[in-house]
Design a protein around this motif. Structure first.
Motif, PDB file in Angstrom:
ATOM      1  N   MET A 250       4.078  -7.331 -47.174  1.00 12.09           N
ATOM      2  CA  MET A 250       5.522  -7.515 -47.200  1.00 12.09           C
ATOM      3  C   MET A 250       6.050  -7.329 -45.788  1.00 12.09           C
ATOM      4  O   MET A 250       5.861  -6.268 -45.176  1.00 12.09           O
ATOM      5  CB  MET A 250       6.180  -6.518 -48.148  1.00 12.09           C
ATOM      6  CG  MET A 250       7.691  -6.636 -48.216  1.00 12.09           C
ATOM      7  SD  MET A 250       8.251  -8.141 -49.046  1.00 12.09           S
ATOM      8  CE  MET A 250       7.975  -7.674 -50.756  1.00 12.09           C
ATOM      9  N   GLY A 251       6.666  -8.376 -45.260  1.00 15.02           N
ATOM     10  CA  GLY A 251       7.290  -8.284 -43.951  1.00 15.02           C
ATOM     11  C   GLY A 251       8.795  -8.181 -44.113  1.00 15.02           C
ATOM     12  O   GLY A 251       9.391  -8.919 -44.899  1.00 15.02           O
ATOM     13  N   LEU A 252       9.430  -7.271 -43.369  1.00 13.14           N
ATOM     14  CA  LEU A 252      10.873  -7.099 -43.419  1.00 13.14           C
ATOM     15  C   LEU A 252      11.428  -7.231 -42.007  1.00 13.14           C
ATOM     16  O   LEU A 252      10.862  -6.686 -41.058  1.00 13.14           O
ATOM     17  CB  LEU A 252      11.245  -5.746 -44.023  1.00 13.14           C
ATOM     18  CG  LEU A 252      10.741  -5.554 -45.456  1.00 13.14           C
ATOM     19  CD1 LEU A 252       9.599  -4.553 -45.467  1.00 13.14           C
ATOM     20  CD2 LEU A 252      11.842  -5.104 -46.384  1.00 13.14           C
ATOM     21  N   GLY A 253      12.520  -7.978 -41.899  1.00  8.88           N
ATOM     22  CA  GLY A 253      13.106  -8.190 -40.583  1.00  8.88           C
ATOM     23  C   GLY A 253      14.617  -8.131 -40.621  1.00  8.88           C
ATOM     24  O   GLY A 253      15.235  -8.292 -41.673  1.00  8.88           O
ATOM     25  N   ILE A 312       4.404  -3.892 -44.567  1.00 12.02           N
ATOM     26  CA  ILE A 312       3.690  -2.994 -45.474  1.00 12.02           C
ATOM     27  C   ILE A 312       2.638  -3.824 -46.197  1.00 12.02           C
ATOM     28  O   ILE A 312       2.966  -4.825 -46.845  1.00 12.02           O
ATOM     29  CB  ILE A 312       4.643  -2.336 -46.481  1.00 12.02           C
ATOM     30  CG1 ILE A 312       5.709  -1.500 -45.741  1.00 12.02           C
ATOM     31  CG2 ILE A 312       3.870  -1.455 -47.459  1.00 12.02           C
ATOM     32  CD1 ILE A 312       6.807  -0.954 -46.648  1.00 12.02           C
ATOM     33  N   THR A 313       1.379  -3.435 -46.071  1.00  9.69           N
ATOM     34  CA  THR A 313       0.282  -4.149 -46.710  1.00  9.69           C
ATOM     35  C   THR A 313      -0.124  -3.418 -47.981  1.00  9.69           C
ATOM     36  O   THR A 313      -0.310  -2.200 -47.979  1.00  9.69           O
ATOM     37  CB  THR A 313      -0.921  -4.261 -45.768  1.00  9.69           C
ATOM     38  OG1 THR A 313      -0.520  -4.973 -44.580  1.00  9.69           O
ATOM     39  CG2 THR A 313      -2.068  -5.002 -46.424  1.00  9.69           C
ATOM     40  N   TYR A 345      15.896  -9.980 -44.101  1.00  8.72           N
ATOM     41  CA  TYR A 345      15.067 -10.741 -45.038  1.00  8.72           C
ATOM     42  C   TYR A 345      13.819  -9.935 -45.384  1.00  8.72           C
ATOM     43  O   TYR A 345      13.457  -8.975 -44.692  1.00  8.72           O
ATOM     44  CB  TYR A 345      14.631 -12.078 -44.414  1.00  8.72           C
ATOM     45  CG  TYR A 345      13.631 -11.918 -43.286  1.00  8.72           C
ATOM     46  CD1 TYR A 345      12.250 -11.890 -43.546  1.00  8.72           C
ATOM     47  CD2 TYR A 345      14.054 -11.781 -41.968  1.00  8.72           C
ATOM     48  CE1 TYR A 345      11.340 -11.709 -42.524  1.00  8.72           C
ATOM     49  CE2 TYR A 345      13.137 -11.618 -40.945  1.00  8.72           C
ATOM     50  CZ  TYR A 345      11.779 -11.579 -41.222  1.00  8.72           C
ATOM     51  OH  TYR A 345      10.884 -11.396 -40.214  1.00  8.72           O
ATOM     52  N   CYS A 346      13.177 -10.318 -46.459  1.00  9.87           N
ATOM     53  CA  CYS A 346      11.828  -9.853 -46.724  1.00  9.87           C
ATOM     54  C   CYS A 346      10.990 -11.065 -47.099  1.00  9.87           C
ATOM     55  O   CYS A 346      11.505 -12.051 -47.635  1.00  9.87           O
ATOM     56  CB  CYS A 346      11.769  -8.776 -47.814  1.00  9.87           C
ATOM     57  SG  CYS A 346      12.221  -9.325 -49.469  1.00  9.87           S
ATOM     58  N   ARG A 347       9.713 -11.012 -46.778  1.00  9.68           N
ATOM     59  CA  ARG A 347       8.832 -12.118 -47.131  1.00  9.68           C
ATOM     60  C   ARG A 347       7.476 -11.553 -47.533  1.00  9.68           C
ATOM     61  O   ARG A 347       7.050 -10.505 -47.022  1.00  9.68           O
ATOM     62  CB  ARG A 347       8.683 -13.108 -45.969  1.00  9.68           C
ATOM     63  CG  ARG A 347       8.045 -12.545 -44.714  1.00  9.68           C
ATOM     64  CD  ARG A 347       8.102 -13.540 -43.569  1.00  9.68           C
ATOM     65  NE  ARG A 347       7.300 -13.083 -42.426  1.00  9.68           N
ATOM     66  CZ  ARG A 347       6.339 -13.798 -41.853  1.00  9.68           C
ATOM     67  NH1 ARG A 347       6.048 -15.003 -42.309  1.00  9.68           N
ATOM     68  NH2 ARG A 347       5.658 -13.330 -40.826  1.00  9.68           N
ATOM     69  N   LEU A 348       6.841 -12.214 -48.456  1.00  6.86           N
ATOM     70  CA  LEU A 348       5.538 -11.800 -48.955  1.00  6.86           C
ATOM     71  C   LEU A 348       4.495 -12.774 -48.442  1.00  6.86           C
ATOM     72  O   LEU A 348       4.657 -13.993 -48.536  1.00  6.86           O
ATOM     73  CB  LEU A 348       5.535 -11.795 -50.491  1.00  6.86           C
ATOM     74  CG  LEU A 348       4.358 -11.081 -51.159  1.00  6.86           C
ATOM     75  CD1 LEU A 348       4.500  -9.575 -50.987  1.00  6.86           C
ATOM     76  CD2 LEU A 348       4.291 -11.429 -52.636  1.00  6.86           C
ATOM     77  N   LEU A 349       3.421 -12.222 -47.878  1.00  5.97           N
ATOM     78  CA  LEU A 349       2.353 -13.045 -47.320  1.00  5.97           C
ATOM     79  C   LEU A 349       1.030 -12.708 -47.994  1.00  5.97           C
ATOM     80  O   LEU A 349       0.834 -11.574 -48.462  1.00  5.97           O
ATOM     81  CB  LEU A 349       2.206 -12.823 -45.811  1.00  5.97           C
ATOM     82  CG  LEU A 349       3.427 -13.084 -44.932  1.00  5.97           C
ATOM     83  CD1 LEU A 349       4.195 -11.789 -44.694  1.00  5.97           C
ATOM     84  CD2 LEU A 349       2.995 -13.663 -43.590  1.00  5.97           C
ATOM     85  N   VAL A 358       6.392 -16.109 -50.260  1.00  2.74           N
ATOM     86  CA  VAL A 358       7.718 -15.906 -50.833  1.00  2.74           C
ATOM     87  C   VAL A 358       8.648 -15.391 -49.746  1.00  2.74           C
ATOM     88  O   VAL A 358       8.245 -14.558 -48.928  1.00  2.74           O
ATOM     89  CB  VAL A 358       7.675 -14.888 -51.993  1.00  2.74           C
ATOM     90  CG1 VAL A 358       9.068 -14.708 -52.594  1.00  2.74           C
ATOM     91  CG2 VAL A 358       6.683 -15.310 -53.069  1.00  2.74           C
ATOM     92  N   ARG A 359       9.891 -15.871 -49.751  1.00  3.06           N
ATOM     93  CA  ARG A 359      10.899 -15.368 -48.808  1.00  3.06           C
ATOM     94  C   ARG A 359      12.200 -15.124 -49.548  1.00  3.06           C
ATOM     95  O   ARG A 359      12.596 -15.912 -50.409  1.00  3.06           O
ATOM     96  CB  ARG A 359      11.131 -16.360 -47.659  1.00  3.06           C
ATOM     97  CG  ARG A 359      12.241 -15.920 -46.684  1.00  3.06           C
ATOM     98  CD  ARG A 359      12.384 -16.902 -45.544  1.00  3.06           C
ATOM     99  NE  ARG A 359      11.312 -16.747 -44.581  1.00  3.06           N
ATOM    100  CZ  ARG A 359      11.421 -16.015 -43.461  1.00  3.06           C
ATOM    101  NH1 ARG A 359      12.548 -15.380 -43.192  1.00  3.06           N
ATOM    102  NH2 ARG A 359      10.424 -15.926 -42.627  1.00  3.06           N
ATOM    103  N   PHE A 360      12.840 -14.008 -49.198  1.00  2.00           N
ATOM    104  CA  PHE A 360      14.146 -13.672 -49.754  1.00  2.00           C
ATOM    105  C   PHE A 360      15.047 -13.309 -48.589  1.00  2.00           C
ATOM    106  O   PHE A 360      14.842 -12.304 -47.921  1.00  2.00           O
ATOM    107  CB  PHE A 360      14.037 -12.513 -50.742  1.00  2.00           C
ATOM    108  CG  PHE A 360      15.367 -11.968 -51.206  1.00  2.00           C
ATOM    109  CD1 PHE A 360      16.400 -12.813 -51.603  1.00  2.00           C
ATOM    110  CD2 PHE A 360      15.596 -10.597 -51.258  1.00  2.00           C
ATOM    111  CE1 PHE A 360      17.616 -12.308 -52.024  1.00  2.00           C
ATOM    112  CE2 PHE A 360      16.806 -10.083 -51.688  1.00  2.00           C
ATOM    113  CZ  PHE A 360      17.819 -10.938 -52.076  1.00  2.00           C
TER     114      PHE A 360
END
Length: 409
Positions: A250-253, A312-313, A345-349, A358-360
């Motif tokens: 999960m990446g947050l920016g 966060i992995t 935003y948050c995105r799932l990789l 996924v991106r929100f």
């Protein structure tokens, strides 16, 4: 062993451990026919599909290496070889990492052979060794072939079809969370055969009217590639009806609002059990929880720069079975409100390949200091689903998010 060398197997059951002292590895096995392809996706054995015909996956649980066990007597006649692969948990190249495969007797643990590929650089996945049959006998061969496009590249090369059309959608399974009983009323025992987390409403409680769907409510899948979620929308982390992720990141920016000063936001993930009970929190003060199954990249004090500010992995296959829900949160530790934040935003990789799934993008921020960004919930089927949240809370720390996040599951 050296690349290309082989050793005869003197025992019918062997376990292949793959480990690296400086990193945790994801290990998988593929059963291949004489043409070098799998017969179906069932011949791909990994975290989310740990059993195949004659081949099984064992997790190291964070304290030991993952392992692929091959029972040569149980491998189907049409299978000529079993290849054992490895990729870095969390993604990235093997440069600076030295993986070692150890082939042991699965019955007494005695070492049969070891192999350490050397000179690794940009490779993000490896075919480490192969267990193969020749003239009625079984052998193990050192391979060490690298792939630059991750485990997905290996899987595709050997015929695993992750792009086939999705099967007709089945009714969504119940999430592995128990709804709380009505205040003041005891919960009834589950009916015979019901999941343990099932708690039906007390007989005296009138049935509740179904809630009106919230904006963006609905469920989508990943069959057509990356998904842009709206608030309250859910995505199932499966492709073509089968779980395909072993680790996600999960990446947050965020950026300061126009003309504003740098903002210290903190990303966290809170783990819960089936009764919405708090199990552990991963945040800047505790970068690893649950025996390394959840890992935080570290604190970003400004939000400066492009791309993810904190990541966060989550190693889904390594989570303890009692963990059935994860909530990703962001807090303004310095006390600035979220209406002073831009481009949150948050995105799932896919942590193995780095592919964004996924991106929100958070819009309509509120003058509060915390936000529940997204949640991952494990279904009784074993699948995980992500739901975009975007719910604002007054809390500057992850500790203050534990109770509202539990209520939002």
């Amino acid at each position: 062993m050296t690349p290309g060398s082989n050793v005869p197997l003197s025992v019918p059951r062997v376990a292949v451990d793959v480990a690296a002292s400086s990193a945790r590895l994801d290990v998988s096995g593929l059963l291949l026919t004489g043409d070098g392809k799998v017969r179906s996706d069932d011949d791909f054995v990994f975290y989310n599909q740990p059993q195949g015909p004659g081949v099984s996956h064992r997790s190291g649980g964070g304290s030991g290496p993952d392992s692929i066990t091959v029972d040569t007597a149980a491998v189907p006649a049409g299978i000529e070889k079993v290849v054992v692969t490895a990729s870095l948990d969390g993604g990235g190249p093997f440069a600076g990492t030295t993986p070692t495969a150890t082939v042991r007797s699965a019955d007494d643990g005695s070492v049969i052979a070891t192999f350490t590929p050397t000179g690794l650089g940009p490779e993000t996945a490896l075919v480490v060794v192969e267990v193969y049959r020749r003239g009625g006998a079984w052998k193990v061969r050192a391979v060490g072939q690298g792939y630059a496009n991750g485990l997905g590249g290996i899987a595709s090369d050997f015929g695993v079809n992750v792009e086939e059309p999705a099967a007709p959608a089945a009714p969504a399974p119940a999430a592995a969370f128990a709804p709380p009983p009505a205040p003041g009323l005891p919960s009834a025992p589950p009916p015979s055969g019901a999941p343990a987390a099932y708690l039906p409403p007390p007989p005296s409680a009138p049935p509740a009217a179904p809630p009106a769907p919230a904006p963006g409510a609905g469920k989508v899948n990943l069959d057509k590639g990356r998904v842009n979620l709206r608030k309250n929308e859910t995505v199932s982390l499966v492709k073509a009806g089968k779980p395909f992720l072993s680790s996600v990141r999960m990446g947050l920016g965020w950026e300061p609002a126009f003309g504003g000063r740098d903002i210290d936001l903190d990303a966290s993930v809170i783990a819960y059990g089936p009764q919405r009970n708090h199990i552990a929190t991963c945040y800047f003060g505790k970068l690893s929880i649950l025996n390394g199954a959840v890992q935080h990249s570290g604190d970003n004090l400004t939000g400066a720069g492009s791309g993810d500010d904190e990541t966060i992995t989550v190693h889904l296959g390594g989570l303890p079975p009692e963990v059935t829900g994860l909530v990703f949160t962001v807090n303004s530790y310095s006390g600035q409100k979220f209406n002073k934040v831009a481009k949150a935003y948050c995105r799932l990789l896919d942590a193995g390949t780095g592919e964004e799934l996924v991106r929100f993008d958070l819009t309509g921020s509120e003058p509060r200091t915390g936000v529940l960004m997204a949640k991952l919930i494990k279904q009784f089927s074993g699948e995980w689903e992500m739901t975009a949240m975007g719910d604002f809370i007054d809390s500057r720390t992850a500790k203050g998010m534990v109770r509202p996040a539990s209520a939002a599951l």
